[in-house]
Structure formats: structure tokens, C-alpha cells
Write a protein that holds these residues in place. Sequence first.
Motif, PDB file in Angstrom:
ATOM      1  N   ARG A   1       3.772  17.308  -5.634  1.00 57.76           N
ATOM      2  CA  ARG A   1       5.027  17.098  -4.897  1.00 57.76           C
ATOM      3  C   ARG A   1       4.804  17.321  -3.400  1.00 57.76           C
ATOM      4  NH1 ARG A   1       7.226  19.270  -9.536  1.00 57.76           N
ATOM      5  NH2 ARG A   1       8.807  17.933 -10.465  1.00 57.76           N
ATOM      6  N   ILE A   2       4.080  18.380  -3.074  1.00 60.19           N
ATOM      7  CA  ILE A   2       3.790  18.674  -1.666  1.00 60.19           C
ATOM      8  C   ILE A   2       2.942  17.558  -1.063  1.00 60.19           C
ATOM      9  CG2 ILE A   2       2.523  20.237  -0.127  1.00 60.19           C
ATOM     10  CD1 ILE A   2       3.433  22.529  -2.074  1.00 60.19           C
ATOM     11  N   MET A   3       1.902  17.150  -1.773  1.00 57.53           N
ATOM     12  CA  MET A   3       1.021  16.100  -1.264  1.00 57.53           C
ATOM     13  C   MET A   3       1.741  14.755  -1.145  1.00 57.53           C
ATOM     14  SD  MET A   3      -1.697  17.529  -0.372  1.00 57.53           S
ATOM     15  CE  MET A   3      -2.816  16.156  -0.058  1.00 57.53           C
TER      16      MET A   3
ATOM     17  N   LEU B   1       2.049   6.810  -6.816  1.00 53.85           N
ATOM     18  CA  LEU B   1       0.964   7.431  -7.590  1.00 53.85           C
ATOM     19  C   LEU B   1       1.073   8.957  -7.640  1.00 53.85           C
ATOM     20  CD1 LEU B   1      -1.475   6.931  -9.380  1.00 53.85           C
ATOM     21  CD2 LEU B   1      -2.901   6.840  -7.320  1.00 53.85           C
ATOM     22  N   PRO B   2       1.338   9.645  -6.530  1.00 59.25           N
ATOM     23  CA  PRO B   2       1.491  11.097  -6.634  1.00 59.25           C
ATOM     24  C   PRO B   2       2.685  11.498  -7.511  1.00 59.25           C
ATOM     25  CG  PRO B   2       1.412  10.433  -4.322  1.00 59.25           C
ATOM     26  CD  PRO B   2       1.397   9.191  -5.146  1.00 59.25           C
ATOM     27  N   ARG B   3       3.720  10.671  -7.515  1.00 58.75           N
ATOM     28  CA  ARG B   3       4.874  10.958  -8.387  1.00 58.75           C
ATOM     29  C   ARG B   3       4.467  10.837  -9.844  1.00 58.75           C
ATOM     30  NH1 ARG B   3       8.732  14.145  -8.245  1.00 58.75           N
ATOM     31  NH2 ARG B   3       8.443  13.858  -6.040  1.00 58.75           N
ATOM     32  N   LEU B   4       3.650   9.832 -10.180  1.00 55.88           N
ATOM     33  CA  LEU B   4       3.111   9.744 -11.545  1.00 55.88           C
ATOM     34  C   LEU B   4       2.294  10.990 -11.876  1.00 55.88           C
ATOM     35  CD1 LEU B   4       1.929   6.017 -11.845  1.00 55.88           C
ATOM     36  CD2 LEU B   4       3.855   7.091 -13.013  1.00 55.88           C
ATOM     37  N   PHE B   5       1.516  11.454 -10.910  1.00 56.14           N
ATOM     38  CA  PHE B   5       0.708  12.658 -11.135  1.00 56.14           C
ATOM     39  C   PHE B   5       1.586  13.878 -11.406  1.00 56.14           C
ATOM     40  CE2 PHE B   5      -3.109  11.051  -8.397  1.00 56.14           C
ATOM     41  CZ  PHE B   5      -3.460  10.173  -9.392  1.00 56.14           C
ATOM     42  N   VAL B   6       2.737  13.980 -10.728  1.00 56.40           N
ATOM     43  CA  VAL B   6       3.662  15.098 -10.971  1.00 56.40           C
ATOM     44  C   VAL B   6       4.046  15.129 -12.446  1.00 56.40           C
ATOM     45  CG1 VAL B   6       6.013  15.955 -10.552  1.00 56.40           C
ATOM     46  CG2 VAL B   6       4.592  15.217  -8.625  1.00 56.40           C
TER      47      VAL B   6
ATOM     48  N   TRP C   1       0.837  -1.204   0.000  1.00 57.09           N
ATOM     49  CA  TRP C   1       0.000   0.000   0.000  1.00 57.09           C
ATOM     50  C   TRP C   1       0.871   1.252   0.000  1.00 57.09           C
ATOM     51  CZ3 TRP C   1      -3.398   1.892   4.639  1.00 57.09           C
ATOM     52  CH2 TRP C   1      -4.321   2.848   4.180  1.00 57.09           C
ATOM     53  N   MET C   2       1.891   1.254   0.852  1.00 63.29           N
ATOM     54  CA  MET C   2       2.771   2.418   0.947  1.00 63.29           C
ATOM     55  C   MET C   2       3.511   2.657  -0.362  1.00 63.29           C
ATOM     56  SD  MET C   2       2.169   3.780   3.800  1.00 63.29           S
ATOM     57  CE  MET C   2       3.316   5.080   3.444  1.00 63.29           C
ATOM     58  N   ALA C   3       3.934   1.599  -1.018  1.00 68.72           N
ATOM     59  CA  ALA C   3       4.614   1.762  -2.305  1.00 68.72           C
ATOM     60  C   ALA C   3       3.720   2.518  -3.282  1.00 68.72           C
ATOM     61  CB  ALA C   3       5.007   0.398  -2.866  1.00 68.72           C
ATOM     62  N   GLY C   4       2.457   2.141  -3.322  1.00 72.48           N
ATOM     63  CA  GLY C   4       1.509   2.833  -4.199  1.00 72.48           C
ATOM     64  C   GLY C   4       1.250   4.263  -3.768  1.00 72.48           C
TER      65      GLY C   4
ATOM     66  N   THR D   1      -3.488   4.713 -17.938  1.00 72.16           N
ATOM     67  CA  THR D   1      -3.475   3.260 -17.753  1.00 72.16           C
ATOM     68  C   THR D   1      -2.616   2.873 -16.558  1.00 72.16           C
ATOM     69  OG1 THR D   1      -3.846   2.863 -20.106  1.00 72.16           O
ATOM     70  CG2 THR D   1      -2.890   1.042 -18.832  1.00 72.16           C
ATOM     71  N   MET D   2      -1.420   3.463 -16.465  1.00 73.73           N
ATOM     72  CA  MET D   2      -0.530   3.154 -15.341  1.00 73.73           C
ATOM     73  C   MET D   2      -1.174   3.561 -14.021  1.00 73.73           C
ATOM     74  SD  MET D   2       3.314   4.015 -16.830  1.00 73.73           S
ATOM     75  CE  MET D   2       3.144   5.727 -16.489  1.00 73.73           C
ATOM     76  N   GLU D   3      -1.762   4.743 -13.973  1.00 74.91           N
ATOM     77  CA  GLU D   3      -2.390   5.231 -12.741  1.00 74.91           C
ATOM     78  C   GLU D   3      -3.578   4.366 -12.349  1.00 74.91           C
ATOM     79  OE1 GLU D   3      -1.032   9.753 -13.958  1.00 74.91           O
ATOM     80  OE2 GLU D   3      -3.120   9.151 -14.213  1.00 74.91           O
ATOM     81  N   TYR D   4      -4.392   4.008 -13.329  1.00 74.96           N
ATOM     82  CA  TYR D   4      -5.558   3.163 -13.067  1.00 74.96           C
ATOM     83  C   TYR D   4      -5.140   1.804 -12.511  1.00 74.96           C
ATOM     84  CZ  TYR D   4      -9.697   0.322 -13.907  1.00 74.96           C
ATOM     85  OH  TYR D   4     -10.758  -0.540 -13.761  1.00 74.96           O
ATOM     86  N   LYS D   5      -4.175   1.160 -13.173  1.00 79.13           N
ATOM     87  CA  LYS D   5      -3.763  -0.175 -12.746  1.00 79.13           C
ATOM     88  C   LYS D   5      -3.073  -0.147 -11.387  1.00 79.13           C
ATOM     89  CE  LYS D   5      -3.838  -2.467 -17.138  1.00 79.13           C
ATOM     90  NZ  LYS D   5      -3.180  -3.383 -18.069  1.00 79.13           N
ATOM     91  N   LEU D   6      -2.266   0.870 -11.144  1.00 77.79           N
ATOM     92  CA  LEU D   6      -1.620   0.985  -9.837  1.00 77.79           C
ATOM     93  C   LEU D   6      -2.673   1.106  -8.739  1.00 77.79           C
ATOM     94  CD1 LEU D   6       0.880   1.340  -8.031  1.00 77.79           C
ATOM     95  CD2 LEU D   6       0.842   3.777  -8.624  1.00 77.79           C
ATOM     96  N   LEU D   7      -3.662   1.970  -8.957  1.00 76.44           N
ATOM     97  CA  LEU D   7      -4.699   2.182  -7.948  1.00 76.44           C
ATOM     98  C   LEU D   7      -5.586   0.953  -7.777  1.00 76.44           C
ATOM     99  CD1 LEU D   7      -5.933   4.305  -5.983  1.00 76.44           C
ATOM    100  CD2 LEU D   7      -7.523   4.856  -7.815  1.00 76.44           C
TER     101      LEU D   7
END
Length: 148
Positions: free
Chosen positions: A127-129, A29-34, A22-25, A52-58
Amino acid sequence: MNFLLDLYPWTKVVHVLSVIAWMAGLFYLPRLFVYHAEQVAIGGETDRLFQTMEYKLLRLIMNPAMLTTWIFGLALVATPGIVDWGSLWPYTKIFGVLGMTWFHHWLGLRRKEFAAGQNRFDGRRYRIMNEVPTLLLIVIVASVIVKF
């Protein structure tokens, strides 16, 4: 509930492994969002790849990991003699876990915004989040290990 005492070591193993996944995700995920917010044009091929990457990770990693973290964490709470409710630490851990769960759902809402082409935040905000899970992790780990 005494059967939980026999299962305690394995319950703890599955709980810790779930937390790690869970922590890895929650870190990734926020890094992907950056990068998605800063470097990807809406509607293009790269946008679809990031979605696709964000969806599958989540959906395939983070959601099951969060669910098993909660299930096995509650099993640990239900195990006789494990939690001292007269101490402060169970309450600070609960605060941290609820905060982590809120952050997970906040990320899910952001993913839906990216999917709809309606991202509202810039890379700096993400980045802040991205520091939120680190701060909550410190609270949780300190609570469990120091048991103040």
C-alpha cells in the motif's frame, strides 16, 4: 532530425497513450500484490490466478507500455526545439522517469517472488509503495507543464 518535427504531433500522441497504459499498470499491480499478500494462501488455485493476472499485466501491458514510453519519449527529446536544456524541467522529468522505471523493475522482482512462493512483504508495504508512482507522476507532469 528535422523529419521528427513533421512527426512531432503523432510522436506525442503515442508517447502520451503509452504513458497512460504504463501508469495504469504501475497503479494496479501493487494493488494486486496487496490482495495477494493479505488474502491468498500460497500454492492454491487463487494463488495461481493472481500469479497469472500479475504476470500478464506486467508482461503484456506494462513492459510494452514502458518500452514505447521510452522510445517515443526519446524521439521527443531528439526533436529539434522541443527541450530547453537550459531549464530545470528536463532534469526533473528525467529524475521522475528514471524513478518510475526503477519502480517498474522493483514490481517485476516482487512478482517473481510471488511466483516462487517467497513474497517478503505484507499488504501494508505494498500500500505504501503504491504511492510511489503517484508522487513521481506529480513531478513529471509538473515538470512538463510548468516548465520551471
